[in-house]
Design a protein around this motif. Structure first.
Motif, mmCIF file in Angstrom:
data_model
loop_
_atom_site.group_PDB
_atom_site.id
_atom_site.type_symbol
_atom_site.label_atom_id
_atom_site.label_comp_id
_atom_site.label_asym_id
_atom_site.label_seq_id
_atom_site.Cartn_x
_atom_site.Cartn_y
_atom_site.Cartn_z
ATOM 1 N N ALA A 23 0.746 -0.667 0.094
ATOM 2 C CA ALA A 23 -0.025 0.520 -0.480
ATOM 3 C C ALA A 23 1.134 1.502 0.431
ATOM 4 O O ALA A 23 2.066 1.317 0.244
ATOM 5 C CB ALA A 23 -0.836 -0.221 1.347
ATOM 6 N N ILE A 24 0.509 2.169 -0.732
ATOM 7 C CA ILE A 24 1.174 3.991 -0.630
ATOM 8 C C ILE A 24 0.795 4.251 0.847
ATOM 9 O O ILE A 24 0.060 4.390 1.385
ATOM 10 C CB ILE A 24 0.532 3.957 -1.882
ATOM 11 C CG1 ILE A 24 0.709 3.938 -3.025
ATOM 12 C CG2 ILE A 24 1.400 6.386 -1.105
ATOM 13 C CD1 ILE A 24 1.613 4.051 -3.142
ATOM 14 N N GLU A 25 1.545 4.788 1.316
ATOM 15 C CA GLU A 25 1.980 4.874 3.382
ATOM 16 C C GLU A 25 2.025 6.373 3.079
ATOM 17 O O GLU A 25 1.817 6.404 4.719
ATOM 18 C CB GLU A 25 2.504 3.481 4.001
ATOM 19 C CG GLU A 25 3.126 2.398 4.191
ATOM 20 C CD GLU A 25 3.752 1.547 4.581
ATOM 21 O OE1 GLU A 25 5.060 2.021 5.286
ATOM 22 O OE2 GLU A 25 3.700 -0.257 4.525
ATOM 23 N N GLY A 26 2.963 6.403 2.421
ATOM 24 C CA GLY A 26 3.293 8.082 2.978
ATOM 25 C C GLY A 26 4.409 8.368 0.997
ATOM 26 O O GLY A 26 4.669 7.066 0.797
ATOM 27 N N ILE A 29 8.366 7.059 1.683
ATOM 28 C CA ILE A 29 9.086 5.358 1.914
ATOM 29 C C ILE A 29 8.750 4.970 0.144
ATOM 30 O O ILE A 29 8.782 4.069 -0.527
ATOM 31 C CB ILE A 29 8.213 5.439 2.485
ATOM 32 C CG1 ILE A 29 8.172 3.419 2.627
ATOM 33 C CG2 ILE A 29 6.179 5.244 2.630
ATOM 34 C CD1 ILE A 29 9.773 3.399 3.475
ATOM 35 N N ALA A 30 7.376 5.490 -0.095
ATOM 36 C CA ALA A 30 7.095 5.355 -1.982
ATOM 37 C C ALA A 30 8.298 5.703 -2.648
ATOM 38 O O ALA A 30 8.206 4.969 -3.290
ATOM 39 C CB ALA A 30 6.051 5.964 -2.014
ATOM 40 N N LEU A 31 9.240 7.061 -2.728
ATOM 41 C CA LEU A 31 9.954 7.229 -3.434
ATOM 42 C C LEU A 31 11.222 6.618 -3.130
ATOM 43 O O LEU A 31 12.208 6.278 -4.309
ATOM 44 C CB LEU A 31 9.971 9.357 -3.084
ATOM 45 C CG LEU A 31 9.244 9.742 -3.821
ATOM 46 C CD1 LEU A 31 8.890 10.916 -3.216
ATOM 47 C CD2 LEU A 31 9.373 9.688 -5.316
ATOM 48 N N HIS A 235 9.396 -4.341 0.874
ATOM 49 C CA HIS A 235 9.465 -3.203 1.908
ATOM 50 C C HIS A 235 10.993 -3.298 2.613
ATOM 51 O O HIS A 235 11.450 -4.243 2.746
ATOM 52 C CB HIS A 235 8.169 -2.970 1.981
ATOM 53 C CG HIS A 235 8.147 -2.191 3.248
ATOM 54 N ND1 HIS A 235 8.320 -2.081 4.575
ATOM 55 C CD2 HIS A 235 6.841 -1.154 3.084
ATOM 56 C CE1 HIS A 235 7.412 -0.450 4.978
ATOM 57 N NE2 HIS A 235 7.408 -0.249 4.298
ATOM 58 N N PRO A 236 11.266 -1.972 2.834
ATOM 59 C CA PRO A 236 12.919 -2.109 3.898
ATOM 60 C C PRO A 236 12.511 -2.444 5.001
ATOM 61 O O PRO A 236 13.353 -3.259 5.441
ATOM 62 C CB PRO A 236 12.634 -0.808 3.405
ATOM 63 C CG PRO A 236 11.937 0.168 2.990
ATOM 64 C CD PRO A 236 10.700 -0.100 2.535
ATOM 65 N N ASP A 237 11.244 -2.214 5.498
ATOM 66 C CA ASP A 237 10.726 -2.978 6.642
ATOM 67 C C ASP A 237 9.664 -3.670 6.441
ATOM 68 O O ASP A 237 8.600 -3.268 7.792
ATOM 69 C CB ASP A 237 10.887 -1.567 7.749
ATOM 70 C CG ASP A 237 10.683 -2.052 9.414
ATOM 71 O OD1 ASP A 237 11.161 -3.377 9.752
ATOM 72 O OD2 ASP A 237 10.755 -1.326 9.991
#
Length: 269
Positions: A23-26, A29-31, A235-237
């Motif tokens: 999901a787009i969280e912000g 983080i997306a960039l 995802h990084p985390d």
């Protein structure tokens, strides 16, 4: 930018990759995720489509994360596309989502549970965008010919099919790799969803589980049997991701995986 009209011909080149967070969280983080995947795919010459859901409509629990706001998330997807010159894909859940999302992204994705919804498929087709239809967990690969027909009959030949496993009991999925060549026979690109196919749905906690250690296994098998593309949520985390963290590939493991998959691809073409 990868030309989406070349997807139909990827069997003569490298596989393509749909990847990004669930999901787009912000925006930040997306960039950050997009920048890293673009760096890798440019280096490895893998055509790339950035994936992020602008909202999550299919949640087990009422208190689960559903999104940061439709327009806000779609604008972030648009910024990713403009910043890195890559196409983007997001899922839609209602016919009214189609035109709205199409104003911001390049590919509209139909979730597996909705792949038989005629009005939704037609609304997506009528935008003229590529339409990626995920195969229902409850359907055979052959049944997806009807989804392809609905979109093409609406005047849009830009169709992708994605396998994401079949229901196996109440809380597990299994992948039948015979479905990839069968769906390719419909003359559309076929993708293997390497992360959702490892979900363990309907857990008593109301939070979907998963087996991310097997992502590499699913991806290798899919390339070996001729998949045109791979779908990988990363995802990084993952443990702190707002959605589907139990299935996602840690971003720092993506490069090694892609290198292995390229070697398999080279061996079969």
């Amino acid at each position: 930018m990868m030309k989406l009209d070349k997807l139909k011909h990827t069997h003569t080149n490298n596989f393509f990759l749909m990847a990004g967070p669930c999901a787009i969280e912000g925006e930040d983080i997306a960039l950050r995720i997009a920048e890293r995947i673009v760096e890798l795919t440019d280096k490895l010459q893998i055509p790339f489509i950035f994936k992020g859901s602008f909202k999550k409509a299919n949640r087990s629990r009422v208190d689960s994360f559903t999104g940061i706001g439709d327009e806000k998330a779609l604008k972030i997807l648009q910024k990713v596309s403009q910043t890195f010159d890559v196409p983007t894909v997001t899922d839609i859940h209602e016919s009214t989502d189609a035109a709205m999302a199409a104003a911001y992204v390049d590919v509209l994705q139909i979730p597996a549970f909705l792949c038989r919804q005629t009005d939704l498929l037609i609304a997506a087709a009528q935008t003229g965008k590529y339409v990626n239809v995920k195969k229902g967990q409850f359907l055979s690969a052959g049944s997806m010919k009807f989804a392809v027909d609905k979109i093409k009959d609406a005047g849009n030949n830009n169709v992708i099919l994605t396998d994401r496993g079949n229901t196996f009991g109440y809380q597990d999925l299994i992948v039948d790799f015979r479905g990839i060549p069968e769906m390719r026979s419909f003359d559309v690109p076929v993708v293997m969803d390497c992360t959702h196919s490892l979900q363990q749905p309907n857990q008593t906690s109301g939070i979907t589980g998963g087996k991310p250690a097997l992502i590499e296994t699913i991806a290798k098998a899919a390339i070996a049997v001729g998949a045109d593309g791979l779908f990988i949520e990363t995802h990084p985390d993952p443990k702190n991701a707002k959605s589907d963290g139990a299935n996602m590939l840690p971003l720092d493991l993506l490069e090694d995986l892609l290198k292995k998959l390229i070697r398999i691809r080279e061996a079969i073409i």
